[in-house]
Design an enzyme around this catalytic site. Structure first.
Site, mmCIF file in Angstrom:
data_model
loop_
_atom_site.group_PDB
_atom_site.id
_atom_site.type_symbol
_atom_site.label_atom_id
_atom_site.label_comp_id
_atom_site.label_asym_id
_atom_site.label_seq_id
_atom_site.Cartn_x
_atom_site.Cartn_y
_atom_site.Cartn_z
ATOM 1 N N TYR A 111 -25.664 -7.305 59.743
ATOM 2 C CA TYR A 111 -26.465 -8.483 59.404
ATOM 3 C C TYR A 111 -27.631 -8.618 60.377
ATOM 4 C CZ TYR A 111 -22.851 -10.421 56.287
ATOM 5 O OH TYR A 111 -21.962 -10.639 55.263
ATOM 6 N N TYR A 142 -18.060 -3.566 56.011
ATOM 7 C CA TYR A 142 -17.902 -3.522 57.468
ATOM 8 C C TYR A 142 -16.481 -3.937 57.841
ATOM 9 C CZ TYR A 142 -18.801 -8.553 56.921
ATOM 10 O OH TYR A 142 -18.760 -9.867 56.523
ATOM 11 N N ARG A 151 -14.181 -5.366 54.915
ATOM 12 C CA ARG A 151 -14.554 -6.363 53.934
ATOM 13 C C ARG A 151 -15.254 -5.656 52.777
ATOM 14 N NH1 ARG A 151 -16.302 -11.917 53.562
ATOM 15 N NH2 ARG A 151 -14.777 -11.535 51.911
ATOM 16 N N HIS A 154 -20.325 -7.718 49.654
ATOM 17 C CA HIS A 154 -20.403 -9.079 49.129
ATOM 18 C C HIS A 154 -21.744 -9.707 49.470
ATOM 19 C CE1 HIS A 154 -18.874 -9.467 53.252
ATOM 20 N NE2 HIS A 154 -19.481 -10.660 53.284
ATOM 21 N N HIS A 156 -23.383 -13.628 50.158
ATOM 22 C CA HIS A 156 -23.104 -15.042 50.404
ATOM 23 C C HIS A 156 -24.089 -15.916 49.637
ATOM 24 C CE1 HIS A 156 -20.344 -14.473 53.887
ATOM 25 N NE2 HIS A 156 -21.043 -13.358 54.044
#
Length: 216
Positions: A111, A142, A151, A154, A156
């Site tokens: 990120y 990640y 995970r 995805h 958000h």
């Protein structure tokens, strides 16, 4: 001490008034539960059709700019175009000027938590038909908390609109092998937020994610 006794026959007109009063009272009492049941049923229908929430996560940044293209640094990855409609109140009425705030990891699962570019972060206002659309790249996976579980890829979402509750949620993708082991993507109410993407001849991906808010 004297006792006052009243005797006699109640006039017929008074009897009629009394009967009308009792009848109206009975109707009112009978109708009261029906109002409660109707409202409860409607609330259940709204809850059933609204989009389920998800965790905010640790990487949210409030000051992301308004823009439709999130790959401002032209980073490598599979091109993804994602859009949909934001609905409100009755789960059918499109919401104009709702703010759709999105953020996700890059192709390697990192990120942008500090740069002024706010890579793969942006906000979009829905149009008069409740539509939104942005272009980006497919988010990478990640490790969760430095452990051994990944995970799933995805995106958000944080959606805000007048007269509606803010919604914080996440979008997942069909076929991701890490969904079954993920604490959030594997939940029952996440099933509607796992969408199938289509591929064009160049390998670019396109997806549709419709969002339904809860009235405040």
């Amino acid at each position: 001490m004297s006792v006052l006794t009243i005797s006699g026959t109640i006039p017929e007109k008074m009897n009629d008034n009394r009967r009308q009063f009792i009848k109206k009272g009975a109707l009112l009492i009978a109708a009261t539960p029906l109002i409660g049941i109707s409202g409860c049923s409607k609330d259940k229908e709204i809850k059933k059709c609204t989009t389920a929430d998800d965790i905010l996560g640790p990487y949210y940044r409030e000051s992301a700019p308004f823009r439709a293209d999130l790959n401002v640094n032209n980073q490598p990855g599979t091109q993804l175009t994602l859009g949909g409609t934001v609905f409100g109140i009755d789960c059918e009425t499109p919401l104009n000027e709702a703010v759709v705030d999105v953020w996700h990891a890059d192709d390697t699962g990192d990120y942008d938590n500090s740069s002024n570019n706010y890579a793969f972060r942006g906000k979009i206002n829905t149009d008069p038909n409740g539509r939104y659309e942005f272009s980006t790249i497919f988010p990478g996976q990640y490790l969760l908390g430095g452990g051994s579980n990944y995970r799933p890829g995805h995106i958000h979402f944080k959606i805000t609109a007048s007269n509606h509750k803010d919604l914080v949620t996440q979008l997942y993708f069909t076929g991701d092998p890490f969904i079954p082991s993920d604490p959030w993507a594997s939940q029952e109410d996440a099933a509607e937020r796992i969408i199938t993407l289509t591929l064009d001849g160049n390998g670019n991906k396109t997806g549709v994610f419709n969002i339904r808010l809860t009235p405040s």
